[in-house]
Enzyme design. Structure first.
Site, PDB file in Angstrom:
ATOM      1  N   ARG A 198      -0.074   7.819  -2.465  1.00 12.72           N
ATOM      2  CA  ARG A 198      -1.078   7.526  -1.430  1.00 12.72           C
ATOM      3  C   ARG A 198      -1.752   8.819  -1.001  1.00 12.72           C
ATOM      4  O   ARG A 198      -1.093   9.803  -0.673  1.00 12.72           O
ATOM      5  CB  ARG A 198      -0.449   6.821  -0.236  1.00 12.72           C
ATOM      6  CG  ARG A 198      -1.494   6.401   0.782  1.00 12.72           C
ATOM      7  CD  ARG A 198      -0.980   5.450   1.842  1.00 12.72           C
ATOM      8  NE  ARG A 198      -1.442   4.088   1.580  1.00 12.72           N
ATOM      9  CZ  ARG A 198      -1.655   3.162   2.527  1.00 12.72           C
ATOM     10  NH1 ARG A 198      -1.408   3.418   3.786  1.00 12.72           N
ATOM     11  NH2 ARG A 198      -2.092   1.970   2.200  1.00 12.72           N
TER      12      ARG A 198
ATOM     13  N   GLN B 283       7.916   3.208  -0.023  1.00 10.41           N
ATOM     14  CA  GLN B 283       7.077   4.405   0.127  1.00 10.41           C
ATOM     15  C   GLN B 283       7.947   5.513   0.706  1.00 10.41           C
ATOM     16  O   GLN B 283       8.423   5.389   1.839  1.00 10.41           O
ATOM     17  CB  GLN B 283       5.915   4.100   1.075  1.00 10.41           C
ATOM     18  CG  GLN B 283       4.964   5.276   1.254  1.00 10.41           C
ATOM     19  CD  GLN B 283       3.977   5.064   2.386  1.00 10.41           C
ATOM     20  OE1 GLN B 283       4.375   4.767   3.515  1.00 10.41           O
ATOM     21  NE2 GLN B 283       2.689   5.218   2.114  1.00 10.41           N
TER      22      GLN B 283
ATOM     23  N   ARG C 144      -2.955  -4.751   8.853  1.00 10.33           N
ATOM     24  CA  ARG C 144      -2.954  -5.442  10.159  1.00 10.33           C
ATOM     25  C   ARG C 144      -3.063  -6.962  10.055  1.00 10.33           C
ATOM     26  O   ARG C 144      -2.377  -7.662  10.799  1.00 10.33           O
ATOM     27  CB  ARG C 144      -4.054  -4.853  11.055  1.00 10.33           C
ATOM     28  CG  ARG C 144      -3.693  -3.461  11.543  1.00 10.33           C
ATOM     29  CD  ARG C 144      -4.875  -2.728  12.083  1.00 10.33           C
ATOM     30  NE  ARG C 144      -5.898  -2.537  11.062  1.00 10.33           N
ATOM     31  CZ  ARG C 144      -7.122  -2.100  11.289  1.00 10.33           C
ATOM     32  NH1 ARG C 144      -7.489  -1.824  12.535  1.00 10.33           N
ATOM     33  NH2 ARG C 144      -7.980  -1.939  10.308  1.00 10.33           N
TER      34      ARG C 144
ATOM     35  N   TYR D 252       0.964  13.943   6.781  1.00  6.72           N
ATOM     36  CA  TYR D 252       2.402  14.202   6.726  1.00  6.72           C
ATOM     37  C   TYR D 252       2.656  15.387   5.788  1.00  6.72           C
ATOM     38  O   TYR D 252       1.714  16.027   5.322  1.00  6.72           O
ATOM     39  CB  TYR D 252       3.141  12.919   6.320  1.00  6.72           C
ATOM     40  CG  TYR D 252       2.970  11.833   7.364  1.00  6.72           C
ATOM     41  CD1 TYR D 252       3.391  12.053   8.678  1.00  6.72           C
ATOM     42  CD2 TYR D 252       2.350  10.620   7.068  1.00  6.72           C
ATOM     43  CE1 TYR D 252       3.202  11.079   9.665  1.00  6.72           C
ATOM     44  CE2 TYR D 252       2.160   9.649   8.038  1.00  6.72           C
ATOM     45  CZ  TYR D 252       2.584   9.886   9.342  1.00  6.72           C
ATOM     46  OH  TYR D 252       2.394   8.937  10.315  1.00  6.72           O
TER      47      TYR D 252
ATOM     48  N   SER E  85       0.611  -3.714   2.940  1.00  6.44           N
ATOM     49  CA  SER E  85       0.523  -2.257   3.053  1.00  6.44           C
ATOM     50  C   SER E  85       1.695  -1.705   3.873  1.00  6.44           C
ATOM     51  O   SER E  85       2.167  -2.383   4.785  1.00  6.44           O
ATOM     52  CB  SER E  85      -0.804  -1.919   3.737  1.00  6.44           C
ATOM     53  OG  SER E  85      -1.213  -0.634   3.422  1.00  6.44           O
ATOM     54  N   PRO E  86       2.148  -0.477   3.575  1.00  7.75           N
ATOM     55  CA  PRO E  86       3.256   0.071   4.361  1.00  7.75           C
ATOM     56  C   PRO E  86       2.883   0.189   5.838  1.00  7.75           C
ATOM     57  O   PRO E  86       1.798   0.683   6.156  1.00  7.75           O
ATOM     58  CB  PRO E  86       3.470   1.471   3.762  1.00  7.75           C
ATOM     59  CG  PRO E  86       2.517   1.637   2.649  1.00  7.75           C
ATOM     60  CD  PRO E  86       1.686   0.422   2.521  1.00  7.75           C
TER      61      PRO E  86
END
Ligand SMILES: Cc1cc2nc3c(=O)[nH]c(=O)nc-3n(C[C@H](O)[C@H](O)[C@H](O)COP(=O)(O)OP(=O)(O)OC[C@H]3O[C@@H](n4cnc5c(N)ncnc54)[C@H](O)[C@@H]3O)c2cc1C
Ligand SMILES: Cc1cc2nc3c(=O)[nH]c(=O)nc-3n(C[C@H](O)[C@H](O)[C@H](O)COP(=O)(O)O)c2cc1C
Length: 782
Positions: free
Chosen positions: A631, A502, A725, A583, A424-425
């Site tokens: 996303r 991304q 993570r 964002y 994952s980013p």
């Protein structure tokens, strides 16, 4: 002590008999409004596990119950003309009447006073009692008398169900799904004695209304069900034993939990037990188990803390504390299972093939995982893995070990991933002037060598003022593009992984310090001006962004287009547009952060207008043979913000605009959010979007084992799983997870081969050294 149990269902009777058995000196009565051998209800289902504790507490009644049980292991599904069966699920069924009669006899033998045909007014009828057990069921008069004390939290669920019986005997727990002109109906069927099976029919409110079932009497509903399920009934008739209910007898399930379970009414201590305190949906068949477990725990606390009057308050407090945890666990699993049946028509029945529908149904509570199914019925699971692999282009003709779903390849447009795991980013805040450097090469490269099928770089900002922090990666000049190209070439030359970029713009969350210096805190020096959908700061101390005007929009669209062109030049395999986490583009999509009154605010269509403009412009310059994902924050976790329903609307819009996949994240839009974390906590959003909107998805969030990823992908809850993570903790997470499930066929980088066999051997040795846990189909399978 004088104890009165009001209500002679499983809770009241079982508590009375245990307490009398262990402490015969107390006077114990059970007051029941029905006659002794007269009760409403067909069969109830237990798991084998419930029986274990009943045997320990009262072998006499447990043996009698066990002798009366119908035991079976199989689950059978009838769906779209197919019949599928798996084994190893361990259920027992017993008639409710039979169960209560056994408990009544046992109470009498022990000296409990049973008072039948007495409709009590509740606790006020027994001022001489030291303890009153409110075991008077879901409609508890006693609980309703003190709502401000017990704080009942009640949710009426949308589906309708009718509880019927039949004399046809079924040798498996059987589910039959039938489609009508107005929607799907499902029957949950199980035998509970040598003459009768329970036959619960369930449907949506809409189908119930459109078929006019609300206007029919009971016989009308029975005739309707008889006709609809005629194939499985095979000539047998459906029966009701609830003629006393007025109207149609179709009910809504009520989910109940109380804020407090006990109260002192001035004379007596009153405590809630069983359905009076909490309910669990029949999709998981645990209402009776919870009632019995409550009775056991209250007795247990009297044993432990003392059974004199002065100990009652302490006993009641500990009882509630302990039982609350177990009830929450069961209600959680019951909620997942119940919701599965509520959405089955709109989400799964028309889209999934019968094999995957079966898998999805078996794992509906999310308590039963892929490896758990392997323990229950290895042959069936292997058959399913073979089916899934075959569907995904794997040759399944050999006899070797089947490939678990997360290791099957996946293709979108002309990008072919070797497996379903995505790194994952993750922002690393370690770039200078947005440049990808040796740190990123090693960091991302090692995850590619570590087995991930798709390695995403972190959010890569489309201009210097699009960055979250001065340490963020960027893609706004040729030098940056050439560094990306170096990395992409490294990955392609040294692994089977593909590279995703991304692209994004930080919006109102920009110009902040790197994470370890103060996450979301504005930089003190060298910051830049912020823009967003509306002029709302993220934190009270954050810079107030400028609400974007048309010129800002044109510039930012052009910046995204430039970044996409550079990403294509760098040879990246996959592009993702970041429309999540508050964002810039996400700030347009949420009503919390977009309060515009022009054509970019208000309705979903307006709020999505600018993000879609950017998406379409990017799609135009991004190579046609490569995919773009989007996303989304699928839940704002805050009142007034977006919910998964809104996310599904946006997913449909991006799908229509040409998006290939939705990456289903959530949150980080609103600082005061209240997310509910937990294992796989965002997977339901992916499940909804994939199966209701019909677009591929990535599930992400607390997916930390191969078993999680396999369960998600096998059930069709996502196409890919992103793991963040755990990849920080272990660059070779994918290779290690393969080894942990004994899958030795996944290749390691050739340079690392000599480490592979040793790693696998050490794991096998460690597993052998630990005595294998007692495995078996003991958990409630429903
Ligand atoms: C369709 C359906 C299917 C189910 N299937 C299952 C299953 O498969 N497995 C399972 O474990 N559970 C199942 N249940 C749940 C189960 O029936 C209950 O959870 C369980 O019976 C709860 O026990 P209880 O003793 O708390 O309450 P109840 O069984 O409801 O008993 C309450 C008793 O109190 C009496 N009463 C109420 N008010 C008074 C009054 N004022 N005075 C005197 N007496 C009173 C009632 O007559 C009743 O006998 C199902 C429920 C439904 C609706
Ligand atoms: C250090 C860190 C940085 C992150 N940066 C990004 C990011 O740049 N873009 C993004 O979409 N998500 C980012 N996330 C969110 C992750 O991609 C992922 O959605 C989230 O951590 C949940 O997955 P997990 O439970 O496997 O960690 C970041 C997460 C972490 C822990």
């Amino acid at each position: 002590m004088r104890i009165v149990c009001i209500g002679g269902g499983p809770a009241g009777l079982y508590f009375a008999l245990l307490m009398k058995k262990l402490h015969p000196e107390h006077s114990i009565s059970v007051v029941e409004r029905n006659k002794p051998y007269d009760t409403f209800g067909w069969g109830v289902v237990f798991s084998d596990a419930t029986m274990v504790s009943m045997k320990a507490w009262d072998p006499e009644s447990a043996t009698e119950i066990e002798d009366a049980f119908n035991h079976w292991d199989d689950i059978e599904l009838l769906f779209k003309g197919t019949r599928q069966r798996t084994s190893g699920h361990g259920f027992v069924g017993i008639g409710r009447k039979k169960l209560l009669n056994i408990l009544q006899r046992r109470c009498e033998a022990l000296g409990v006073e049973l008072v039948f045909e007495t409709d009590s007014n509740g606790d006020v009828d027994y001022p001489d009692a030291d303890l009153i057990i409110a075991s008077d069921g879901f409609n508890s008069k006693i609980r309703n008398r003190y709502p401000e004390v017990f704080e009942p939290d009640l949710v009426v669920r949308p589906n309708r169900y009718i509880w019927l019986g039949t004399n046809k005997l079924f040798d498996a727990f059987t589910f039959d799904f039938r489609k009508t002109d107005h929607g799907w109906f499902q029957a949950h069927i199980y035998k509970f004695d040598d003459k009768t099976s329970t036959f619960i029919v369930e449907t949506t409110e809409e189908a119930y209304e459109k078929h006019g079932l609300g206007r029919m009497d009971q016989q009308g509903s029975i005739d309707f069900c008889q006709e609809l399920f005629s194939e499985v009934l095979d000539g047998s008739e459906l029966m009701t034993n609830a003629r006393h209910l007025r109207g149609s007898a179709w009910l809504n399930f009520n989910r109940l939990i109380c804020g407090k379970w006990s109260h002192f009414n001035g004379n007596s201590h009153v405590v809630l037990m069983g359905d009076a305190a909490h309910t669990a949906h029949f999709a998981i068949g645990s209402g009776t188990k919870l009632a019995i477990d409550d009775a056991i725990e209250l007795t247990n606390q009297f044993n432990k803390l003392g059974h004199s009057k002065d100990k009652i308050p302490a006993v009641l407090e500990t009882y509630e504390e302990i039982r609350r945890v177990d009830v929450a666990r069961i209600q959680n699993a019951a909620r997942n299972a119940m919701e599965w049946f509520e959405v089955v028509g709109q989400r799964y029945a028309d889209t999934l093939e019968p094999e995957q529908f079966m898998y999805s149904m078996l794992t509906r509570s999310q308590r039963i995982s892929h490896e758990n199914l392997r323990l229950r019925d290895p042959k069936w699971l292997e058959g399913y893995e073979r089916w899934f692999a075959g569907k995904n282009g794997i040759d399944v003709s050999g006899n070797g070990r089947t490939l678990p779903p997360m290791f099957t390849p996946y293709s979108l447009r002309e990008t072919h991933l070797p497996n379903r795991i995505v790194m994952s980013p993750m922002a690393m805040y370690s770039a200078k002037d947005g440049m990808l450097d040796d740190f990123h090469l090693v960091h991302l490269g090692s995850r590619a060598l570590g087995g991930a099928g798709l390695v995403f770089g972190e959010m890569t900002c489309v201009s210097p003022d699009a960055r979250i922090t001065p340490g963020c990666l960027g893609l706004w000049n040729a030098e940056q593009a050439s560094q990306w190209k170096r990395f992409v070439t490294f990955v392609h030359e040294n692994s089977a992984a593909k590279v995703g970029i991304q692209i994004g713009h930080a919006g109102r969350k920009g110009s902040t310090k790197v994470a370890w210096e103060g996450i979301d805190q504005p930089v003190e020096q060298g910051g830049w001006d912020l823009i967003s959908a509306s002029a709302l700061p993220y934190l009270k101390t954050s810079q107030v962004p400028k609400a974007m005007d048309r010129a800002d929009m044109d510039r930012v669209t052009a910046d995204h287009v430039r970044a996409a062109k550079y990403a294509a030049e760098a040879g990246a395999d996959w592009l993702e547009l970041h429309c999540a986490h508050g964002y810039l583009l996400s700030s347009f999509l949420s009503p919390l952060t977009n309060i515009r009154t022009d054509e970019y605010g208000g309705s979903h269509e307006n709020m999505a207008r600018y993000p879609l403009e950017v998406f379409k412009a990017v799609r135009e310059v991004w190579p046609q043979d490569k995919p773009i994902s989007v996303r989304l924050s699928c839940h704002d976790w805050f009142e007034g913000g977006n919910t998964p329903e809104d996310a599904a609307i946006y997913a449909q819009m991006f799908k229509d605009a040409g998006a290939d996949l939705i990456d289903c994240s959530s949150g980080q839009v609103w600082k005061e959010e209240k997310p509910v974390y937990g294992r796989l906590f965002q997977t339901p959003f992916s499940d909804k979007i994939r199966n209701e909107i019909g677009i591929p998805t990535i599930a992400v969030g607390a997916i930390s084992e191969a078993d999680h990823a396999n369960s998600i992908i096998a059930a069709g809850r996502a196409d890919l799983c992103a793991v963040a993570r755990p990849h920080l903790a272990d660059p070779a997470w994918v290779l290690h997870e393969a080894a942990k499930i004994g899958l030795t066929s996944i290749p390691w980088p050739k340079q690392y081969y000599s480490g592979k066999a040793q790693y696998e051997t050490n794991l096998a040795r460690a597993a052998a050294a630990v005595a294998p846990p007692a495995v078996g189909p003991t958990a409630a399978a429903k």
